[in-house]
Scaffold this motif. Structure first.
Motif, PDB file in Angstrom:
ATOM      1  N   GLU A   1       0.831  -1.209   0.000  1.00  0.00           N
ATOM      2  CA  GLU A   1       0.000   0.000   0.000  1.00  0.00           C
ATOM      3  C   GLU A   1       0.865   1.258   0.000  1.00  0.00           C
ATOM      4  N   ASP A   2       1.909   1.249   0.814  1.00  0.00           N
ATOM      5  CA  ASP A   2       2.833   2.388   0.862  1.00  0.00           C
ATOM      6  C   ASP A   2       3.485   2.623  -0.496  1.00  0.00           C
ATOM      7  N   ALA A   3       3.946   1.542  -1.112  1.00  0.00           N
ATOM      8  CA  ALA A   3       4.643   1.662  -2.397  1.00  0.00           C
ATOM      9  C   ALA A   3       3.729   2.241  -3.464  1.00  0.00           C
ATOM     10  N   LEU A   4       2.499   1.758  -3.523  1.00  0.00           N
ATOM     11  CA  LEU A   4       1.563   2.267  -4.513  1.00  0.00           C
ATOM     12  C   LEU A   4       1.235   3.732  -4.238  1.00  0.00           C
ATOM     13  N   ALA A   5       1.070   4.089  -2.963  1.00  0.00           N
ATOM     14  CA  ALA A   5       0.783   5.479  -2.604  1.00  0.00           C
ATOM     15  C   ALA A   5       1.959   6.384  -2.971  1.00  0.00           C
ATOM     16  N   MET A   6       3.184   5.902  -2.768  1.00  0.00           N
ATOM     17  CA  MET A   6       4.363   6.691  -3.131  1.00  0.00           C
ATOM     18  C   MET A   6       4.434   6.887  -4.643  1.00  0.00           C
ATOM     19  N   ILE A   7       4.157   5.839  -5.395  1.00  0.00           N
ATOM     20  CA  ILE A   7       4.150   5.944  -6.861  1.00  0.00           C
ATOM     21  C   ILE A   7       3.125   6.978  -7.313  1.00  0.00           C
ATOM     22  N   ASN A   8       1.940   6.923  -6.745  1.00  0.00           N
ATOM     23  CA  ASN A   8       0.886   7.865  -7.129  1.00  0.00           C
ATOM     24  C   ASN A   8       1.233   9.298  -6.719  1.00  0.00           C
ATOM     25  N   TYR A   9       1.907   9.445  -5.588  1.00  0.00           N
ATOM     26  CA  TYR A   9       2.372  10.772  -5.180  1.00  0.00           C
ATOM     27  C   TYR A   9       3.361  11.335  -6.202  1.00  0.00           C
ATOM     28  N   LEU A  10       4.293  10.524  -6.659  1.00  0.00           N
ATOM     29  CA  LEU A  10       5.292  10.971  -7.631  1.00  0.00           C
ATOM     30  C   LEU A  10       4.657  11.242  -8.991  1.00  0.00           C
ATOM     31  N   ARG A  11       3.696  10.422  -9.382  1.00  0.00           N
ATOM     32  CA  ARG A  11       2.989  10.654 -10.649  1.00  0.00           C
ATOM     33  C   ARG A  11       2.302  12.026 -10.631  1.00  0.00           C
ATOM     34  N   ALA A  12       1.652  12.335  -9.524  1.00  0.00           N
ATOM     35  CA  ALA A  12       0.950  13.606  -9.416  1.00  0.00           C
ATOM     36  C   ALA A  12       1.922  14.777  -9.321  1.00  0.00           C
ATOM     37  N   THR A  13       2.969  14.612  -8.527  1.00  0.00           N
ATOM     38  CA  THR A  13       3.930  15.691  -8.306  1.00  0.00           C
ATOM     39  C   THR A  13       4.647  16.087  -9.592  1.00  0.00           C
ATOM     40  N   PHE A  14       5.014  15.092 -10.405  1.00  0.00           N
ATOM     41  CA  PHE A  14       5.775  15.368 -11.618  1.00  0.00           C
ATOM     42  C   PHE A  14       4.915  15.300 -12.884  1.00  0.00           C
ATOM     43  N   SER A  15       3.609  15.205 -12.707  1.00  0.00           N
ATOM     44  CA  SER A  15       2.658  15.201 -13.830  1.00  0.00           C
ATOM     45  C   SER A  15       3.031  14.146 -14.882  1.00  0.00           C
ATOM     46  N   GLN A  16       3.281  12.918 -14.394  1.00  0.00           N
ATOM     47  CA  GLN A  16       3.616  11.810 -15.281  1.00  0.00           C
ATOM     48  C   GLN A  16       2.616  10.676 -15.064  1.00  0.00           C
ATOM     49  N   ASP A  17       2.054  10.179 -16.158  1.00  0.00           N
ATOM     50  CA  ASP A  17       1.075   9.095 -16.053  1.00  0.00           C
ATOM     51  C   ASP A  17       1.701   7.818 -15.495  1.00  0.00           C
ATOM     52  N   LYS A  18       2.959   7.566 -15.886  1.00  0.00           N
ATOM     53  CA  LYS A  18       3.650   6.352 -15.470  1.00  0.00           C
ATOM     54  C   LYS A  18       5.082   6.683 -15.059  1.00  0.00           C
ATOM     55  N   ILE A  19       5.637   5.874 -14.166  1.00  0.00           N
ATOM     56  CA  ILE A  19       7.029   6.052 -13.767  1.00  0.00           C
ATOM     57  C   ILE A  19       7.777   4.729 -13.927  1.00  0.00           C
ATOM     58  N   TYR A  20       9.105   4.799 -13.843  1.00  0.00           N
ATOM     59  CA  TYR A  20       9.941   3.607 -13.800  1.00  0.00           C
ATOM     60  C   TYR A  20      10.100   3.187 -12.341  1.00  0.00           C
ATOM     61  N   LEU A  21      10.019   1.877 -12.096  1.00  0.00           N
ATOM     62  CA  LEU A  21      10.155   1.333 -10.747  1.00  0.00           C
ATOM     63  C   LEU A  21      11.301   0.340 -10.737  1.00  0.00           C
ATOM     64  N   MET A  22      12.228   0.534  -9.803  1.00  0.00           N
ATOM     65  CA  MET A  22      13.402  -0.336  -9.712  1.00  0.00           C
ATOM     66  C   MET A  22      13.572  -0.783  -8.266  1.00  0.00           C
ATOM     67  N   GLY A  23      13.736  -2.091  -8.047  1.00  0.00           N
ATOM     68  CA  GLY A  23      13.871  -2.590  -6.690  1.00  0.00           C
ATOM     69  C   GLY A  23      14.923  -3.663  -6.575  1.00  0.00           C
ATOM     70  N   HIS A  24      15.622  -3.672  -5.438  1.00  0.00           N
ATOM     71  CA  HIS A  24      16.681  -4.650  -5.181  1.00  0.00           C
ATOM     72  C   HIS A  24      16.276  -5.610  -4.067  1.00  0.00           C
ATOM     73  N   SER A  25      16.382  -6.927  -4.332  1.00  0.00           N
ATOM     74  CA  SER A  25      16.152  -7.969  -3.334  1.00  0.00           C
ATOM     75  C   SER A  25      14.716  -7.889  -2.796  1.00  0.00           C
ATOM     76  N   TRP A  26      14.530  -7.528  -1.509  1.00  0.00           N
ATOM     77  CA  TRP A  26      13.173  -7.298  -0.992  1.00  0.00           C
ATOM     78  C   TRP A  26      12.476  -6.222  -1.821  1.00  0.00           C
ATOM     79  N   GLY A  27      13.228  -5.194  -2.220  1.00  0.00           N
ATOM     80  CA  GLY A  27      12.661  -4.154  -3.078  1.00  0.00           C
ATOM     81  C   GLY A  27      12.244  -4.702  -4.431  1.00  0.00           C
ATOM     82  N   GLY A  28      12.971  -5.718  -4.916  1.00  0.00           N
ATOM     83  CA  GLY A  28      12.577  -6.392  -6.147  1.00  0.00           C
ATOM     84  C   GLY A  28      11.278  -7.145  -5.983  1.00  0.00           C
TER      85      GLY A  28
END
Length: 311
Positions: free
Chosen positions: A105-132
């Motif tokens: 839930e946090d990750a999706l909320a952060m993505i949506n915050y960045l989409r709104a802040t930078f006026s981008q419909d989609k972003i790139y997501l990169m994660g390592h290990s647990w982040g992957g």
């Protein structure tokens, strides 16, 4: 000075209208608490790239420059101290019980915050290990918010990965007649029942691989906070829950990675159904390939993912 010389100075040193760099750190409201992010990039209009650190709990804020310095020329790179980690942990004295669902839930909320802040419909997501693991979860459930998902040494079915690595270490110990290794590894149960079992597994994995040894005190402290969440995530198999991902998906895997076992990542990649997928091997790296081969790591993202996706 020639007219050309004057023009060159203007081009090099005068700001381009509408283009500005960004270098900031701030707390944002995500999931009912303040969560810390760092944002860096030469052009704030470039595509956003959010990095999900591993662990869980292992903030990379202090050394992220080592593997993002070139990426910042082409992306707006966002580092995030996830719930319970780094500066986010310091900002919040109390918290909800940690779970995969809450972190998702946090990750999706952060993505949506960045989409709104930078006026981008989609972003790139990169994660390592647990982040992957977290990145693949978002890619499977919410592909519409992502330009692409980059999974680095991802946890795809971690209990099986731990079993494969444990079996490999026991066989090596038998070959070397290493009685101490055999005794300590015999106490390890999968999934890990306590921090001591995790320590023995990671300690002998490091000794077998010739990498930096973990601190037992650190593993015990980490285990009190994070082991339950780690075990919950470890028992989730992407072979079962995500046989198909509809956004572009890229795997970065070290040939010497026995922590999130390279063979398991390869097996999942091979059976995964996706319109666009690619696996990049790092022959000389283990689990932390972004640190051991940062130049190649960044070149691939820029040349093979960003530039080709823009065509």
């Amino acid at each position: 000075m020639s007219r050309f010389g004057v023009l060159l100075i203007i081009v090099l040193f005068c700001p381009v209208p509408g283009v500005s760099s960004i270098d900031s750190g701030q707390a944002v409201e995500i999931g009912g608490i303040k969560q810390w992010i760092s944002i860096k990039g030469l052009n704030e209009n470039n595509p956003v790239l959010l990095f999900l650190h591993g662990g869980p709990g292992n903030s990379v804020m202090s050394y992220a420059e080592r593997f993002t310095n070139e990426l910042q020329k082409h992306f707006v790179v966002v580092q995030w101290d996830q719930r319970g980690s780094g500066k986010t942990a310091k900002l919040n004295t109390s918290n909800k019980p940690l779970s995969v669902a809450l972190m998702e839930e946090d990750a999706l909320a952060m993505i949506n915050y960045l989409r709104a802040t930078f006026s981008q419909d989609k972003i790139y997501l990169m994660g390592h290990s647990w982040g992957g693991f977290l990145g693949l979860t978002i890619a499977a459930k919410h592909p519409e918010v992502l330009k692409a998902c980059i999974a680095i040494s991802p946890m795809v079915y971690q209990v099986e990965s731990e079993r494969l690595s444990l079996e490999w270490m026991i066989n090596k110990a038998k070959e070397d007649n290493n009685l101490k290794a055999l005794e300590e590894l015999a106490s390890v149960k999968i999934p890990f029942q306590n921090a001591d079992q995790l320590y023995y597994h990671r300690n002998w994995l490091a000794l077998t691989m010739g990498t930096k040894l973990p601190s037992k005190a650190y593993v015990q402290v980490w285990g009190k906070k994070w082991l339950s969440l780690f075990n919950e995530a470890s028992q989730i198999s992407f072979f079962t829950i995500a046989p198909e991902i509809t956004c572009p998906i890229y795997f970065f895997v070290g040939r010497k990675d026995y922590q999130t076992h390279y063979k398991l990542a390869e097996d999942y990649f091979n059976v995964l159904k996706a319109d666009k997928k690619q696996l990049f091997w790092f022959a000389d790296s283990g689990h932390n390939l972004n640190l051991s081969e940062p130049k190649q790591f960044q070149e691939i993202i820029i040349k093979e993912i960003l530039f080709k996706s823009d065509k």
